[in-house]
Each structure stands twice: as C-alpha cells, then as structure tokens.
Design a protein around this motif. Structure first.
Motif, PDB file in Angstrom:
ATOM      1  N   GLN A   1      -9.034 -23.148  24.893  1.00  0.00           N
ATOM      2  CA  GLN A   1     -10.087 -22.278  24.343  1.00  0.00           C
ATOM      3  C   GLN A   1     -10.503 -22.754  22.962  1.00  0.00           C
ATOM      4  OE1 GLN A   1     -10.180 -17.973  24.422  1.00  0.00           O
ATOM      5  NE2 GLN A   1      -8.546 -17.998  25.927  1.00  0.00           N
TER       6      GLN A   1
ATOM      7  N   VAL B   1     -17.137 -16.966  24.996  1.00  0.00           N
ATOM      8  CA  VAL B   1     -15.871 -16.783  25.720  1.00  0.00           C
ATOM      9  C   VAL B   1     -15.164 -15.544  25.194  1.00  0.00           C
ATOM     10  CG1 VAL B   1     -13.568 -17.741  26.097  1.00  0.00           C
ATOM     11  CG2 VAL B   1     -15.563 -19.224  26.266  1.00  0.00           C
TER      12      VAL B   1
ATOM     13  N   ASP C   1     -15.697 -24.206  33.649  1.00  0.00           N
ATOM     14  CA  ASP C   1     -16.225 -23.004  32.986  1.00  0.00           C
ATOM     15  C   ASP C   1     -15.535 -21.776  33.576  1.00  0.00           C
ATOM     16  OD1 ASP C   1     -17.773 -21.143  31.668  1.00  0.00           O
ATOM     17  OD2 ASP C   1     -19.600 -21.494  32.834  1.00  0.00           O
TER      18      ASP C   1
ATOM     19  N   ASP D   1     -14.561 -19.074  32.514  1.00  0.00           N
ATOM     20  CA  ASP D   1     -15.031 -17.743  32.113  1.00  0.00           C
ATOM     21  C   ASP D   1     -16.463 -17.483  32.560  1.00  0.00           C
ATOM     22  OD1 ASP D   1     -12.663 -16.969  30.568  1.00  0.00           O
ATOM     23  OD2 ASP D   1     -13.208 -18.713  29.375  1.00  0.00           O
TER      24      ASP D   1
ATOM     25  N   ARG E   1     -11.355 -13.152  36.147  1.00  0.00           N
ATOM     26  CA  ARG E   1     -11.265 -14.498  35.587  1.00  0.00           C
ATOM     27  C   ARG E   1      -9.989 -15.198  36.079  1.00  0.00           C
ATOM     28  NH1 ARG E   1     -11.039 -14.808  29.131  1.00  0.00           N
ATOM     29  NH2 ARG E   1     -12.782 -13.401  29.320  1.00  0.00           N
TER      30      ARG E   1
ATOM     31  N   ASP F   1     -15.755 -25.368  27.165  1.00  0.00           N
ATOM     32  CA  ASP F   1     -14.632 -25.383  26.230  1.00  0.00           C
ATOM     33  C   ASP F   1     -14.992 -26.067  24.917  1.00  0.00           C
ATOM     34  OD1 ASP F   1     -14.876 -27.983  26.993  1.00  0.00           O
ATOM     35  OD2 ASP F   1     -12.814 -28.252  27.688  1.00  0.00           O
TER      36      ASP F   1
END
Ligand SMILES: Cc1cc2nc3c(=O)[nH]c(=O)nc-3n(C[C@H](O)[C@H](O)[C@H](O)COP(=O)(O)OP(=O)(O)OC[C@H]3O[C@@H](n4cnc5c(N)ncnc54)[C@H](O)[C@@H]3O)c2cc1C
Length: 779
Positions: free
Chosen positions: A577, A56, A455, A457, A687, A169
C-alpha cells in the motif's frame, strides 16, 4: 495539484466551493446516471501517487482521463457513480522525438493540435495524427480509448510503441520500448492491457508517426444500393489485405454526410478511397487501382486532382455533426458538452464481408429510423479483414425526450449486435462493462485475476474495460468512540509532534515525502494518531505515573508514538500500500532505532532488563515479517496478538514505572488488537474475498460459504454474489468474538482500578450502524 476543495485527501464530498467545476466536469452529451463526486488534477507522477493512496485509504473510485473530451462516449462521466475525476491534462510534455524510428513520447495532456505544431516545427517529415474530433483532445486519451484516426492513422492504438503506466499501488512501469528500437523486446507484450482497460493510468506514451507522403489523391463514387455497398466491400478486400499502407477506404451514408454539413451524395452511400504516393507515377498507379475498384461497384466516379499540399492539420470541421440536432450552427469554439448537444456513438466491429456489412447496416438504419434518428453511419475499413461501423445518434439534450430516445435506440442497436454476435468496438461510460466479457468465462476469469492482482481495491475506473467484481461491500461496523476529551486531543497532538520531530531530522526531500504520506494517512483526522482507536494509546493519560516516575511521561509518549507508527508503516510497506521508496525505508530505520533507544533508556529507569521489550520486538518482527499461514480462527487471532507485541512495549514500561502490573496493561492492548483485527476484516470482506485472503472472516466460514470465498479468490465472477448470500451465520459469531475481547480488556482495566481506561473501552463497543435496509448478514 487541485484538490476537490482543499479537503481531499480527507473528505472529497465537501465540495460547495468546487460546485461549478464539478458541474462542468459532469456535463456530457448523453443520458447517464453516473456522476463524478470530485475532481483532481495531479501535476506530476508523485501527486498522482498521493491521489491513488488517498483513494485506497478512503475506498473511492478514480476515473482517469487525459483531456476528457470523450464526446459521444460519456465525456468525463465515470462508469461507477461517485468516482473522482483524475484529469491528466497538465502532463503535457512532448519528449524524445526520434527521427530514426519516427517516434515521439507524449504526455496525456498533449493535444492533437500541440503535436501537429511540434511536428511542423521539426520540418514536417512526419504527419501528425488527427481525428474527426477536437484538435484540443488528447492523443493519449484517444489511444487509450482505441480511437479512430484519419488519413494514415486509422487504428490509433496500433501506433502505440510503449507506455509508462502507474498502477493502483503507485508503481510506475514502462511497458513496451520507451526508447531505442521499437520492436518489443523478448518476453510477453503487455501493451494492450492498458488500452480500453482499467489496470493502470497512462502517464506517457511513445507513438509511431506516419511518414508524410509527398502526394495524395482522393477518388470517390456513389453506391446506389446496399447491394452496391456489399459489392464494394467485397471488391476492396483483396487490395486492402495486401497491406498497402498508402490506401485508405471510408464509406459514409447520406445521413452521415448531411450531419457533417456536407452535400448530400444523392445516393444512399458514398465511398472514398484515398491513396498516397512517392511521386506522380506511383500515385497514378494507385489512383487507377482505386478508380477501378470504385468504378466497378459505384456510380458518378470522381477522381480528384492530386494534392501535394501539407497534410491536413487537426481542425474542428469534423465536429459539425455534434451540432446537427441543435437549433443553432456550430460555434467557433465548439464544446458539445457545454452546448448540450446530444451525441451518442454506437460502434460495432465487423468482418470485412460484403453481405454481413450490408445486412447489419440495413438493420441499423431500420432501428435508428424507428427511433426518430436520421441513420448516420460510417464504415472505416482497416486491413481488408475488419471494418468499424460507427452509428451517430445526434439530438438536442434541451429537447424533451431526446435523451430517452437516444438511450433506447442505443440499447436496441446493442441488443441487435448481441443477437448476432457482433462485438462492441467502444463503450460509453453510461453503463458498467459486464455482459460481453461474461459471455466468455475464460476471458472474464483472466481479466478479473489481473485486476485483482494489480488493483485489489478496485479504485481504478471500476466497470471500464474489465468488469468489476460483484459488489460485496464490507460490513459497516466500527468501534464506538469515547466522548470528546481535550486531554486526549492534546495527547494525540503531542504524539504527532513527537513523530514530526523524527521526520524533521531527515534530509529535506525525504522529510517532505514523509510529511505528505503522513498527512495523506491522517486524512480527515486532525493528527496522524487520530487513525488509532483511543484505547490503544489513552493509557498514557489514564494510568497515573506517580511521583518521580512522572518525569518519564514524555519518553513513554514518544516511545508509544514510534511503535504505533512503525506498526502501520511496516504493514503498508509490506503489503505494497505504501511504495517502498528509500526515504520511507530510511524513516522506518530511524524510527526503529529511536524506539530501541527509548525502550532501553526507560527499561533502565524502571530497573528492568532489556529482555522483555527485545522479546516483544522480536515477536512482532516475526509475526509481521514472516507470518505463518493461520490454520484456523484461533491461530489468526493469536497472530494478531503477536503483531500487536510492538505496541505493548510502552504500556509494559508505563505500568512498571507506575508500580502497576505490566502484563495487565500489555494484555489490554493485545485484546483491543484482536477486536480491531476482526472489525477490520469484517469491514473488508469484499476486498479480501476478491483477493483470496485468508482473513478471520474466511477462517470463520465453513462449507459452501468457505467454498464461495475460495472461488471468488481465484476469479470466479459469480462467487462473490454466492458468498454474500451465505455469509450470514459467521458474522454475528465474529462480532461477538470482537466484543468479548473488548469486554476482557475492560475487565482487566476495572480489576486494576484503571477506571478511566475501563470507561474508554466500554465506550468502544462494536457498533452496528442502524442502516435503513439492514444487511441480513448483520442481524
Ligand atoms: C463529432 C465528433 C466526432 C468525433 N470523431 C472521432 C474520431 O474521428 N475518432 C475518434 O476516435 N473519436 C472521435 N470522437 C470521440 C472523442 O471526441 C475522441 O475520441 C476524443 O479523442 C476523446 O477525448 P480525449 O482525447 O480527450 O480522451 P479522454 O476523454 O481524455 O479519454 C478517453 C477515455 O480513455 C481513458 N483514458 C484517457 N486517458 C487515460 C490515461 N491517461 N490513463 C488511463 N486511461 C485513460 C478514460 O477511460 C477516458 O474516459 C468524436 C466525437 C464527436 C462529438
């Protein structure tokens, strides 16, 4: 854990020492322009979590595999170029064998051979699954690809009872029952999302084992024409639809039998029916039914003797066809990737309908022959409703032209299927998924919404299973950096040591976790504080503390290190995150109370009340903890200022202790935060738009561009492309706004005679890299 080199997290492209490993991982049996950029092999869930975090942070795609022997479908190659291979072969535990439910839990590294040995050691009550591929391939990997099993395991994914999956995550989820009764409990059944999908990484799977039947018998007959094939498919439908699990039907054509080094059947098709029974009478009844079926449609009926031996163990026999195109025989340790075998499978899902099956197989044979391939086909009946057609294109990757022929042939077969509305059963990784889901906008929208939620990202196997959003990369803006300065390097090291002092006070296990997380954040930077642009902390060295005030320097530095740390930690705990483990929450509490102690002590030393720093902390908490939805760009930038309030506490006290204007130094930090927010949002356009965030970019858009952003946010797969075309006018305005905030900060520094700080701010101009093909939105 094996990192690609010892540099990732940080720099996965620095791989010279790992070149051989990477080259081996990139070997495949078909032509693909997608390549891996690195390899990691996490040995635990915690290590996998660190890999996800690094991906990430660095914006890299991951390609998870179990044992990576997906031969004929792309092996270990990713769907997206430049992905990092995540090999899970080390997670090879076999757990929770339950004789009552006939289930076992396996890690992704458990091979068919290992499971067979395990079940044999438990008395052989349950038959091990096997496929035509390697005994060294993974049970979980095969299920994750909706593989085809032999004998009593036809549809491997149908044997899935439950899964433990890690989402992007870092969250670990049990989906379906992992213990106890095998019926899914009340509520939606989510297991299918993780088969041929890219929403999570499977860390364990509970599978339903087939009972080992006491006796077995095989009945075979030749099918002399496509008409006979159609008749047999029709005739077998009713028997299969009854749902007798102890009857299996497989049909192969002559070319497939030959590729498998078997005797040519002397007819275009050969049909097998395998039956199992509790005892001789039961078996005889089933064998008679099978013989009747085959005898009616085929010729040369062969009824093999009943067989009461143990179930066939996984073996390499089925791999012969991979070597069919090679000038040498299959070696004892077959590895089609290493041996540059050409293997490309095309898999079609068909209705169990004689006329359709005969028509499509005939068309496949014509296309394959026209491309110079012996048309090796097999048909696997599932339940009298569906059949799988598997076409094998076997060649030699060392023979010039074979790769191109195979690619062209597969394209022609897929085009035929698309024209006739025949779905692909399994895709290779040589192409990203897209078209077939696009044919059904409802599916595409729902799949995209799930992908966006789990998800955002797009780090997990982008392009596999669920189509990736059209790429709308962020704009490659950044801040210029002040020239190298040993004074500032030293300061960053001292701040890192201050933070480490806090971490060292935690119990050992928590300290280890915190250090790993901080190191992952630091990435390629020498210290954690390398993450922060210098003007956010260089005042500690640039604004002099005269006379006795100089003794407060270490406390000011520690206070500022704590607030910068809290700013990032809170942000990432809040947006998910950073997985909110107890240890990380505890570290946050320690940092917060240490920050309060330092701020109170320094306020006393400066002869100030506590109210200003307490107000700043409260403004920060409110802005981060319960942020209002900004109505417009100005409101969003005002919010960015309030979010930076925590990081203005040390500058305010620093200036007060130096006898300078506290508000001015705090204002510089806030202005920089405004510029940083804009630059950050411009970097993350794709994003944020896909996630539907109301970032500063969205708030700067109007009309059709704003509409495209909002449509992208609710999963319209075409909206990102439309947005890319309409972004233009908003971007220069935002860049100018960021630069204006920097200029304002520099003017304040100059006005107060902080020349070095003004120089740092001047050097931090917003940089638009000189890219070869400039993005029109930037110009
Ligand atoms: C001659 C020959 C015969 C074959 N016969 C058969 C056959 O009879 N039946 C059959 O099914 N296949 C067959 N194959 C194809 C292939 O070799 C097998 O399907 C094999 O089991 C796949 O490799 P693997 O188990 O190592 O899975 P992997 O390569 O590890 O995984 C396959 C894919 O699943 C996904 N995946 C894997 N693990 C995970 C995870 N833990 N989390 C999330 N996603 C994951 C990834 O996208 C990965 O690319 C054959 C191949 C050849 C060359």
């Amino acid at each position: 854990m094996t990192w690609p080199g010892d540099t990732w997290p940080g720099d996965p492209f620095d791989l010279p020492r790992e070149a051989a490993l990477l080259a081996a991982a990139n070997r495949t049996t078909l032509a693909s322009d997608r390549r891996l950029a690195g390899v990691v092999a996490p040995g635990s869930a915690e290590e996998l979590r660190a890999v996800l975090r690094a991906a990430v942070r660095d914006g890299l795609a991951l390609h998870p595999v179990s044992t990576g022997r997906n031969w004929g479908y792309g092996s270990r190659r990713p769907h997206r170029n430049g992905a990092i291979l995540v090999s899970l072969a080390a997670l090879d535990a076999i757990e929770d064998y339950d004789e009552v439910t006939g289930t076992v839990v396996v890690g992704p590294g458990v091979t068919f051979a290992a499971l067979a040995a395990f079940l044999a050691s438990r008395g052989g009550r349950f038959q091990p699954p096997r496929t035509g591929s390697s005994p060294g391939s993974s049970v979980v990997g095969n299920i994750a690809e909706r593989g085809i099993g032999k004998d009593l395991y036809e549809d491997m994914a149908g044997h899935l009872v439950g899964l433990a999956v890690m989402t992007a995550d870092g969250g670990l989820h049990e989906v379906g029952p992992m213990r106890g009764p095998i019926l899914p409990p009340a509520g939606p059944d989510l297991r299918g999302l993780f088969v041929q999908g890219n929403l999570g990484i499977v860390l364990r799977a509970r599978i339903r084992l087939a009972l080992t039947p006491p006796v077995r018998q095989v009945v075979a007959a030749a099918l002399p024409s496509h008409g006979a094939l159609a008749a047999f498919v029709e005739a077998s439908r009713a028997a299969l639809q009854i749902g007798d699990p102890w009857l299996r039907v497989e049909i192969v054509n002559a070319a497939r039998a030959v590729a498998q080094d078997e005797e040519s059947p002397g007819a275009p098709w050969l049909a097998y029916a395998t039956v199992w029974g509790k005892g001789p009478e039961d078996l005889a009844l089933r064998a008679r039914t099978a013989a009747n079926l085959l005898g009616r449609c085929g010729t040369g009926l062969e009824v093999c003797a009943p067989d009461d031996g143990p179930p066939a163990a996984p073996s390499t026999t089925g791999l012969h066809s991979a070597y069919h195109g090679k000038p040498f025989a299959m070696p004892d340790d077959p590895d089609p990737d290493r041996d540059r075998c050409g293997v490309l499978w095309v898999t079609a899902n068909l209705r169990h309908h004689g006329g359709e099956v005969a028509g499509i197989t005939e068309a496949f044979e014509t296309i394959m022959s026209a491309h110079g391939f012996a048309p090796a086909l097999s048909l696997r009946a599932i339940d009298g409703r569906s059949l799988r057609l598997v076409a094998g294109l076997f060649g030699d990757r060392d023979r010039p032209g074979d790769d191109a022929r195979a690619t062209a042939c597969a394209e022609a077969l897929h085009a035929l299927m698309a024209r006739n509305g025949i779905p692909v059963g399994r895709r290779t990784s040589a192409q990203e998924v897209g078209q077939d889901l696009d044919q059904n906008p409802g599916d595409a929208r729902l799949a995209r919404a799930l992908k966006r939620a789990l998800d955002p990202d797009e780090i997990l196997a982008p392009g596999r299973g669920i189509p990736a959003g059209p790429p709308l990369p962020g704009l490659p803006l950044t801040f210029g950096g002040p020239p190298d300065d040993p004074v500032l390097d030293d300061l960053a090291r001292q701040m890192a040591a201050d933070l480490d002092g806090l971490v060292a006070g935690l119990p050992e296990g928590l300290a280890r976790d915190a250090r790993a997380a901080l190191a992952a954040y630091a990435g390629k930077h020498p210290t954690f504080f390398g993450l922060y642009y210098r003007p956010t902390w260089s005042f500690l060295a640039r604004v002099a503390l005269p006379g006795p005030a100089a003794r407060h320097r270490p406390r000011l530095r520690r206070l500022h290190a704590l607030t910068l740390f809290l700013h990032l930690w809170d942000d990432h705990l809040a947006d998910g995150q950073l997985a909110p483990t107890l240890g990380r929450i505890h570290l946050r509490s320690c940092a917060w109370s240490a920050m309060e102690d330092e701020a109170a002590a320094l306020s006393r030393a400066a002869g100030l009340p506590d109210a200003p720093w307490r107000d700043a902390a409260a403004a920060y908490l409110e802005a981060v903890g319960a942020p209002p939805e900004p109505a417009d760009l100005d409101a969003a930038l005002a919010l960015a200022r309030r979010e930076a309030a925590l990081c203005t506490i040390a500058p305010g006290l620093h200036a007060a202790l130096a006898g300078e204007d506290a508000a001015a130094l705090a204002r510089i930090i806030e202005d920089f935060a405004v510029a940083w927010r804009i630059v950050d949002d411009l970097q993350d356009i794709g994003r944020d738009a896909a996630a539907g965030r109301r970032s500063t970019v969205r708030l700067a858009l109007t009309g059709a561009a704003a509409g495209a952003w909002d449509a992208a946010g609710v999963g319209d797969p075409r909206a990102l492309a439309a947005l890319a075309a309409r972004l233009g006018p908003a971007v220069p305005g935002l860049v100018a706004r960021a630069q204006a905030a920097l200029d304002a900060a520099r003017a304040v520094a100059q006005a107060h005679g902080w020349r070095d700080l003004a120089a740092d701010l001047a050097a931090s101009r917003v940089v638009i890299p000189d890219v070869a093909a400039p993005d029109p939105a930037l110009r």
